[in-house]
Write a protein that holds these residues in place. Structure first.
Motif, PDB file in Angstrom:
ATOM      1  N   ALA A 177       0.829  -1.201   0.000  1.00 42.87           N
ATOM      2  CA  ALA A 177       0.000   0.000   0.000  1.00 42.87           C
ATOM      3  C   ALA A 177       0.868   1.258   0.000  1.00 42.87           C
ATOM      4  O   ALA A 177       0.556   2.239  -0.684  1.00 42.87           O
ATOM      5  N   VAL A 178       1.949   1.240   0.774  1.00 43.19           N
ATOM      6  CA  VAL A 178       2.854   2.395   0.812  1.00 43.19           C
ATOM      7  C   VAL A 178       3.486   2.607  -0.560  1.00 43.19           C
ATOM      8  O   VAL A 178       3.578   3.734  -1.054  1.00 43.19           O
ATOM      9  N   LYS A 179       3.928   1.530  -1.197  1.00 38.88           N
ATOM     10  CA  LYS A 179       4.529   1.648  -2.533  1.00 38.88           C
ATOM     11  C   LYS A 179       3.532   2.227  -3.534  1.00 38.88           C
ATOM     12  O   LYS A 179       3.880   3.092  -4.351  1.00 38.88           O
ATOM     13  N   ALA A 180       2.322   1.754  -3.489  1.00 37.90           N
ATOM     14  CA  ALA A 180       1.309   2.236  -4.430  1.00 37.90           C
ATOM     15  C   ALA A 180       1.032   3.718  -4.231  1.00 37.90           C
ATOM     16  O   ALA A 180       0.898   4.477  -5.203  1.00 37.90           O
ATOM     17  N   ALA A 181       0.977   4.130  -2.954  1.00 42.20           N
ATOM     18  CA  ALA A 181       0.718   5.539  -2.670  1.00 42.20           C
ATOM     19  C   ALA A 181       1.872   6.409  -3.148  1.00 42.20           C
ATOM     20  O   ALA A 181       1.674   7.479  -3.738  1.00 42.20           O
ATOM     21  N   ALA A 182       3.110   5.955  -2.911  1.00 45.48           N
ATOM     22  CA  ALA A 182       4.278   6.724  -3.346  1.00 45.48           C
ATOM     23  C   ALA A 182       4.356   6.790  -4.866  1.00 45.48           C
ATOM     24  O   ALA A 182       4.719   7.824  -5.442  1.00 45.48           O
ATOM     25  N   ALA A 183       4.030   5.699  -5.529  1.00 41.68           N
ATOM     26  CA  ALA A 183       4.120   5.658  -6.995  1.00 41.68           C
ATOM     27  C   ALA A 183       3.174   6.644  -7.658  1.00 41.68           C
ATOM     28  O   ALA A 183       3.411   7.085  -8.787  1.00 41.68           O
ATOM     29  N   GLU A 184       2.104   7.020  -6.954  1.00 41.37           N
ATOM     30  CA  GLU A 184       1.177   8.003  -7.501  1.00 41.37           C
ATOM     31  C   GLU A 184       1.805   9.384  -7.596  1.00 41.37           C
ATOM     32  O   GLU A 184       1.281  10.274  -8.270  1.00 41.37           O
ATOM     33  N   GLY A 185       2.934   9.578  -6.878  1.00 36.01           N
ATOM     34  CA  GLY A 185       3.671  10.827  -7.013  1.00 36.01           C
ATOM     35  C   GLY A 185       3.341  11.893  -6.009  1.00 36.01           C
ATOM     36  O   GLY A 185       3.942  12.979  -6.021  1.00 36.01           O
ATOM     37  N   GLY A 186       2.400  11.629  -5.108  1.00 36.54           N
ATOM     38  CA  GLY A 186       1.989  12.671  -4.181  1.00 36.54           C
ATOM     39  C   GLY A 186       2.898  12.858  -2.986  1.00 36.54           C
ATOM     40  O   GLY A 186       2.975  13.956  -2.440  1.00 36.54           O
ATOM     41  N   ALA A 187       3.599  11.785  -2.544  1.00 37.57           N
ATOM     42  CA  ALA A 187       4.381  11.880  -1.324  1.00 37.57           C
ATOM     43  C   ALA A 187       5.546  10.903  -1.377  1.00 37.57           C
ATOM     44  O   ALA A 187       5.453   9.833  -1.990  1.00 37.57           O
ATOM     45  N   PRO A 188       6.666  11.241  -0.726  1.00 34.30           N
ATOM     46  CA  PRO A 188       7.776  10.303  -0.613  1.00 34.30           C
ATOM     47  C   PRO A 188       7.435   9.180   0.374  1.00 34.30           C
ATOM     48  O   PRO A 188       6.567   9.329   1.231  1.00 34.30           O
ATOM     49  N   ALA A 189       8.145   8.087   0.258  1.00 33.56           N
ATOM     50  CA  ALA A 189       8.015   6.973   1.198  1.00 33.56           C
ATOM     51  C   ALA A 189       9.406   6.483   1.561  1.00 33.56           C
ATOM     52  O   ALA A 189      10.365   6.693   0.813  1.00 33.56           O
ATOM     53  N   VAL A 190       9.512   5.847   2.702  1.00 34.61           N
ATOM     54  CA  VAL A 190      10.780   5.251   3.145  1.00 34.61           C
ATOM     55  C   VAL A 190      10.534   3.761   3.333  1.00 34.61           C
ATOM     56  O   VAL A 190       9.757   3.357   4.206  1.00 34.61           O
ATOM     57  N   LEU A 191      11.190   2.962   2.484  1.00 32.35           N
ATOM     58  CA  LEU A 191      10.932   1.530   2.460  1.00 32.35           C
ATOM     59  C   LEU A 191      12.233   0.749   2.310  1.00 32.35           C
ATOM     60  O   LEU A 191      13.255   1.292   1.876  1.00 32.35           O
ATOM     61  N   SER A 192      12.169  -0.530   2.615  1.00 37.47           N
ATOM     62  CA  SER A 192      13.328  -1.408   2.445  1.00 37.47           C
ATOM     63  C   SER A 192      13.716  -1.507   0.976  1.00 37.47           C
ATOM     64  O   SER A 192      12.863  -1.579   0.090  1.00 37.47           O
ATOM     65  N   GLU A 193      15.034  -1.524   0.720  1.00 34.70           N
ATOM     66  CA  GLU A 193      15.485  -1.715  -0.662  1.00 34.70           C
ATOM     67  C   GLU A 193      15.066  -3.081  -1.194  1.00 34.70           C
ATOM     68  O   GLU A 193      14.884  -3.249  -2.402  1.00 34.70           O
ATOM     69  N   LEU A 194      14.878  -4.066  -0.299  1.00 37.64           N
ATOM     70  CA  LEU A 194      14.371  -5.366  -0.731  1.00 37.64           C
ATOM     71  C   LEU A 194      12.959  -5.226  -1.295  1.00 37.64           C
ATOM     72  O   LEU A 194      12.600  -5.878  -2.274  1.00 37.64           O
ATOM     73  N   ALA A 195      12.174  -4.354  -0.657  1.00 39.98           N
ATOM     74  CA  ALA A 195      10.761  -4.231  -1.030  1.00 39.98           C
ATOM     75  C   ALA A 195      10.553  -3.451  -2.320  1.00 39.98           C
ATOM     76  O   ALA A 195       9.537  -3.635  -2.998  1.00 39.98           O
ATOM     77  N   VAL A 196      11.485  -2.555  -2.665  1.00 38.79           N
ATOM     78  CA  VAL A 196      11.253  -1.675  -3.821  1.00 38.79           C
ATOM     79  C   VAL A 196      12.150  -2.003  -5.014  1.00 38.79           C
ATOM     80  O   VAL A 196      12.142  -1.281  -6.009  1.00 38.79           O
ATOM     81  N   ALA A 197      12.913  -3.072  -4.945  1.00 33.62           N
ATOM     82  CA  ALA A 197      13.856  -3.394  -6.027  1.00 33.62           C
ATOM     83  C   ALA A 197      13.159  -3.501  -7.375  1.00 33.62           C
ATOM     84  O   ALA A 197      13.639  -2.960  -8.390  1.00 33.62           O
ATOM     85  N   ALA A 198      12.029  -4.192  -7.411  1.00 29.10           N
ATOM     86  CA  ALA A 198      11.334  -4.384  -8.691  1.00 29.10           C
ATOM     87  C   ALA A 198      10.809  -3.064  -9.229  1.00 29.10           C
ATOM     88  O   ALA A 198      10.919  -2.773 -10.430  1.00 29.10           O
ATOM     89  N   GLU A 199      10.234  -2.216  -8.369  1.00 24.13           N
ATOM     90  CA  GLU A 199       9.675  -0.938  -8.814  1.00 24.13           C
ATOM     91  C   GLU A 199      10.770   0.023  -9.270  1.00 24.13           C
ATOM     92  O   GLU A 199      10.564   0.815 -10.198  1.00 24.13           O
ATOM     93  N   LEU A 200      11.943  -0.029  -8.633  1.00 23.25           N
ATOM     94  CA  LEU A 200      13.055   0.808  -9.080  1.00 23.25           C
ATOM     95  C   LEU A 200      13.538   0.362 -10.460  1.00 23.25           C
ATOM     96  O   LEU A 200      13.880   1.189 -11.308  1.00 23.25           O
ATOM     97  N   ALA A 201      13.552  -0.959 -10.666  1.00 22.21           N
ATOM     98  CA  ALA A 201      14.017  -1.483 -11.955  1.00 22.21           C
ATOM     99  C   ALA A 201      13.085  -1.096 -13.099  1.00 22.21           C
ATOM    100  O   ALA A 201      13.527  -0.851 -14.228  1.00 22.21           O
ATOM    101  N   THR A 202      11.787  -0.998 -12.824  1.00 19.37           N
ATOM    102  CA  THR A 202      10.816  -0.673 -13.878  1.00 19.37           C
ATOM    103  C   THR A 202      10.531   0.822 -13.988  1.00 19.37           C
ATOM    104  O   THR A 202       9.824   1.247 -14.895  1.00 19.37           O
ATOM    105  N   GLY A 203      11.061   1.613 -13.047  1.00 21.13           N
ATOM    106  CA  GLY A 203      10.828   3.043 -13.089  1.00 21.13           C
ATOM    107  C   GLY A 203       9.551   3.495 -12.414  1.00 21.13           C
ATOM    108  O   GLY A 203       9.214   4.679 -12.459  1.00 21.13           O
TER     109      GLY A 203
END
Length: 317
Positions: A232-258
């Protein structure tokens, strides 16, 4: 009767009734005859009854002894049912391992650990109880699970711990957020002033951020959006409205896809240890200990070195 009746004495009395001899009964239980006689005498004193009459032809029960033997057979059968039942429960427990895990570990590390563990222990049923780090610690401290895996920056003195992996938190934003295009690092003060989207209180990710900010001289203000899952945090951050602080393990796929963009932070140490925790008086053994060893062995070499240091007596807290 001030003291409990000795079950060994009752067992011996039943054997005297069956064999007609104190000596034969003693041999059946692997006891010297004088010791058997003393045990029967002790039983008679406890019950305040004469139970056995000894003659040159052998031993016979008194009338009271025959009544006591009938009761003793029932009592000994009941004890045997208790023992057999307890052993059955112990066998079932050994065949079923339940561990607790915080979300980051459960989603990104535990599946690999458990897949290998199941190959090595095919007859063992394993359950994973997933929650935030606070939930995991509660399950461990209450004795409901023998071991848990947490991602909080510290653990209470009521548990022992060892590091099984290293992780770090990243500040991430959606590709349309202004920070996604900035060329300079974000300061801790800017991060605190931003409208962060955060995990709920009690999560190891949030506690790690709060501790890092505190060490840097900043306090996390009241946030408008708190969510109970990493997805849920990733989805909210991806919308562009607010930054999030998450584990690099959790966001590796989203960083790779942009879908998310990593924003460097200037003055915060967001590294953390992922730990196995247990009650000091219930050190993991058997399958639970094997799972902890497997988790530690799955970490990179640098993490294993850190784990050995963390597991030393001075730091196993």
């Amino acid at each position: 009767m001030s003291t409990p009746v000795d079950l060994a004495g009752l067992d011996l009395l039943v054997r005297v009734a069956e064999t007609g001899s104190v000596g034969a009964a003693a041999r059946q239980v692997g006891m010297a005859q004088p010791n058997a006689s003393r045990l029967l005498g002790k039983l008679e004193r406890q019950l305040d009854l004469a139970l056995v009459v000894r003659t040159t032809a052998g031993s016979r029960l008194t009338t009271e002894g025959e009544v006591v033997v009938a009761w003793a057979r029932e009592a000994l059968a009941g004890v045997e049912r208790v023992v057999l039942g307890a052993r059955s429960l112990a066998a079932q427990r050994k065949a079923h391992l339940t561990v607790a895990s915080s979300l980051t570990v459960a989603e990104h590390l535990a599946p690999r650990w458990l897949a290998r563990f199941r190959r090595e222990h095919p007859d063992l049923h394993v359950s994973l109880d997933v929650g935030n780090s606070h939930h995991v610690l509660e399950r461990v401290v209450s004795g409901r699970v023998p071991v848990g895996f947490v991602e909080s920056p510290t653990v209470p003195r009521t548990v022992a711990s060892t590091t099984v992996a290293r992780d770090r938190l990243l500040v991430v934003v959606g590709p349309t957020h202004p920070w996604a295009r900035r060329r300079t690092q974000v300061s801790a003060a800017e991060l605190v002033a931003s409208d962060l989207v955060l995990r709920e209180a009690g999560s190891g990710t949030r506690e790690t951020l709060v501790r890092a900010l505190d060490l840097a001289g900043h306090a996390l203000g009241e946030q408008r959006l708190e969510l109970a899952s990493t997805a849920a945090v990733k989805a909210a951050a991806a919308e562009g409205g607010a930054p999030a602080v998450l584990s690099e393990l959790a966001v590796a796929a989203e960083l790779a896809t942009g879908q998310l963009v990593d924003v460097p932070v200037a003055d915060l140490d967001l590294g953390r240890s992922l730990r196995a925790v247990w009650l000091p008086e219930r050190r993991p053994e058997g399958p639970a200990a094997a799972l902890v060893r497997l988790a530690r062995a799955s970490a990179p070499a640098a993490t294993r070195a850190a784990s050995r240091a963390q597991a030393s007596p001075s730091s196993s807290r």
